[in-house]
Design a protein around this motif. Sequence first.
Motif, mmCIF file in Angstrom:
data_model
loop_
_atom_site.group_PDB
_atom_site.id
_atom_site.type_symbol
_atom_site.label_atom_id
_atom_site.label_comp_id
_atom_site.label_asym_id
_atom_site.label_seq_id
_atom_site.Cartn_x
_atom_site.Cartn_y
_atom_site.Cartn_z
ATOM 1 N N ASN A 1 15.463 -2.094 11.754
ATOM 2 C CA ASN A 1 15.772 -2.533 10.399
ATOM 3 C C ASN A 1 14.564 -2.179 9.539
ATOM 4 O O ASN A 1 13.435 -2.521 9.883
ATOM 5 N N ILE A 2 14.828 -1.516 8.425
ATOM 6 C CA ILE A 2 13.759 -1.161 7.499
ATOM 7 C C ILE A 2 14.155 -1.718 6.142
ATOM 8 O O ILE A 2 15.222 -1.390 5.616
ATOM 9 N N THR A 3 13.301 -2.585 5.607
ATOM 10 C CA THR A 3 13.634 -3.325 4.394
ATOM 11 C C THR A 3 12.557 -3.161 3.337
ATOM 12 O O THR A 3 11.361 -3.274 3.640
ATOM 13 N N ASN A 4 12.991 -2.888 2.098
ATOM 14 C CA ASN A 4 12.105 -2.894 0.939
ATOM 15 C C ASN A 4 10.946 -1.903 1.068
ATOM 16 O O ASN A 4 9.789 -2.246 0.796
ATOM 17 N N VAL A 5 11.266 -0.672 1.491
ATOM 18 C CA VAL A 5 10.258 0.371 1.648
ATOM 19 C C VAL A 5 10.649 1.561 0.777
ATOM 20 O O VAL A 5 11.813 1.927 0.712
ATOM 21 N N VAL B 1 0.848 -1.193 0.000
ATOM 22 C CA VAL B 1 0.000 0.000 0.000
ATOM 23 C C VAL B 1 0.882 1.242 0.000
ATOM 24 O O VAL B 1 2.068 1.176 0.312
ATOM 25 N N THR B 2 0.264 2.376 -0.330
ATOM 26 C CA THR B 2 0.908 3.673 -0.157
ATOM 27 C C THR B 2 0.306 4.315 1.074
ATOM 28 O O THR B 2 -0.903 4.546 1.132
ATOM 29 N N TYR B 3 1.160 4.549 2.068
ATOM 30 C CA TYR B 3 0.732 5.209 3.300
ATOM 31 C C TYR B 3 0.838 6.707 3.083
ATOM 32 O O TYR B 3 1.932 7.239 2.931
ATOM 33 N N GLU B 4 -0.299 7.389 3.043
ATOM 34 C CA GLU B 4 -0.342 8.833 2.846
ATOM 35 C C GLU B 4 -0.073 9.501 4.184
ATOM 36 O O GLU B 4 -0.966 9.684 4.984
ATOM 37 N N GLY B 5 1.179 9.836 4.415
ATOM 38 C CA GLY B 5 1.574 10.470 5.662
ATOM 39 C C GLY B 5 2.710 9.709 6.300
ATOM 40 O O GLY B 5 3.268 8.781 5.718
ATOM 41 N N GLY B 6 3.076 10.127 7.501
ATOM 42 C CA GLY B 6 4.210 9.535 8.186
ATOM 43 C C GLY B 6 3.806 8.871 9.484
ATOM 44 O O GLY B 6 2.638 8.827 9.849
ATOM 45 N N LEU B 7 4.813 8.345 10.164
ATOM 46 C CA LEU B 7 4.560 7.689 11.446
ATOM 47 C C LEU B 7 5.788 7.815 12.333
ATOM 48 O O LEU B 7 6.877 8.138 11.860
ATOM 49 N N THR B 8 5.584 7.545 13.615
ATOM 50 C CA THR B 8 6.672 7.590 14.585
ATOM 51 C C THR B 8 6.711 6.291 15.363
ATOM 52 O O THR B 8 5.693 5.843 15.891
ATOM 53 N N MET B 9 7.903 5.682 15.391
ATOM 54 C CA MET B 9 8.133 4.484 16.209
ATOM 55 C C MET B 9 8.877 4.942 17.457
ATOM 56 O O MET B 9 9.953 5.529 17.350
ATOM 57 N N LYS B 10 8.289 4.674 18.638
ATOM 58 C CA LYS B 10 8.920 5.119 19.873
ATOM 59 C C LYS B 10 8.695 4.111 20.984
ATOM 60 O O LYS B 10 7.733 3.343 20.965
ATOM 61 N N HIS C 1 17.694 -1.452 4.202
ATOM 62 C CA HIS C 1 18.013 -2.487 3.224
ATOM 63 C C HIS C 1 17.062 -2.355 2.033
ATOM 64 O O HIS C 1 15.844 -2.404 2.212
ATOM 65 N N ARG C 2 17.600 -2.173 0.834
ATOM 66 C CA ARG C 2 16.806 -2.123 -0.401
ATOM 67 C C ARG C 2 15.647 -1.123 -0.326
ATOM 68 O O ARG C 2 14.552 -1.385 -0.812
ATOM 69 N N CYS C 3 15.894 0.040 0.267
ATOM 70 C CA CYS C 3 14.893 1.100 0.332
ATOM 71 C C CYS C 3 15.166 2.133 -0.757
ATOM 72 O O CYS C 3 16.281 2.239 -1.266
ATOM 73 N N GLY D 1 5.483 -3.575 -3.246
ATOM 74 C CA GLY D 1 5.630 -2.137 -3.046
ATOM 75 C C GLY D 1 4.897 -1.593 -1.845
ATOM 76 O O GLY D 1 3.676 -1.614 -1.797
ATOM 77 N N THR D 2 5.660 -1.119 -0.873
ATOM 78 C CA THR D 2 5.131 -0.401 0.289
ATOM 79 C C THR D 2 5.764 0.983 0.258
ATOM 80 O O THR D 2 6.986 1.109 0.184
ATOM 81 N N THR D 3 4.938 2.037 0.314
ATOM 82 C CA THR D 3 5.419 3.409 0.165
ATOM 83 C C THR D 3 4.906 4.280 1.307
ATOM 84 O O THR D 3 3.750 4.161 1.709
ATOM 85 N N PHE D 4 5.781 5.182 1.782
ATOM 86 C CA PHE D 4 5.396 6.230 2.731
ATOM 87 C C PHE D 4 5.572 7.572 2.040
ATOM 88 O O PHE D 4 6.592 7.815 1.396
ATOM 89 N N THR D 5 4.582 8.470 2.190
ATOM 90 C CA THR D 5 4.676 9.805 1.605
ATOM 91 C C THR D 5 4.992 10.863 2.649
ATOM 92 O O THR D 5 5.143 12.031 2.314
ATOM 93 N N GLY D 6 5.074 10.471 3.906
ATOM 94 C CA GLY D 6 5.429 11.384 4.991
ATOM 95 C C GLY D 6 6.625 10.843 5.748
ATOM 96 O O GLY D 6 7.077 9.724 5.510
ATOM 97 N N THR D 7 7.140 11.639 6.654
ATOM 98 C CA THR D 7 8.330 11.277 7.415
ATOM 99 C C THR D 7 8.076 10.086 8.328
ATOM 100 O O THR D 7 7.092 10.046 9.066
ATOM 101 N N VAL D 8 8.983 9.125 8.281
ATOM 102 C CA VAL D 8 8.993 8.016 9.226
ATOM 103 C C VAL D 8 10.073 8.343 10.251
ATOM 104 O O VAL D 8 11.234 8.560 9.902
#
Length: 141
Positions: free
Chosen positions: A84-88, A45-54, A108-110, A66-73
């Motif tokens: 680890n972030i792979t194939n994004v 999917v395309t994630y419209e926007g970002g997210l925060t991991m905390k 990895h492969r981003c 295909g996984t896509t982010f359009t905002g800041t991660v």
Amino acid sequence: MRIPVVTLTENDYPMATIDDLNALLDTLAHEADRKSVYILQLPAVTYEGGLTMKNFCCDLIGSESGTTFTGTVTVATRGIHPSNITNVRFVGDGTGIGLSASEGAFLHRCTFENWEIGAYGGLGSWVNATGCTFRGNDVGL
């Protein structure tokens, strides 16, 4: 010492929208076992926007389709294991930061496209990119 690994998929929790994903991350930030590593296998999917991991360690594995982010991660895990972030794919509009890591991140492969800064390791942090593509950014890494 063996670190417990918990893998979550869209079959376990809704992950179809950025709101679904942020809700899951918010739940994990409050309830996750701090000694475990969580792996989110993201759908195509395309994630419209970002997210925060905390407050817990989380790895993101994008779909081969295909996984896509359009905002800041943002990775703000505070002294816990790096993510680890792979194939994004991170696709911006020419402004902002694609990935901002305050603890550390292995990529990895981003792909990072059309950001002011593709991937940023701030506050004494670092970002390691292997097999990644940077194009159309003012600063790639």
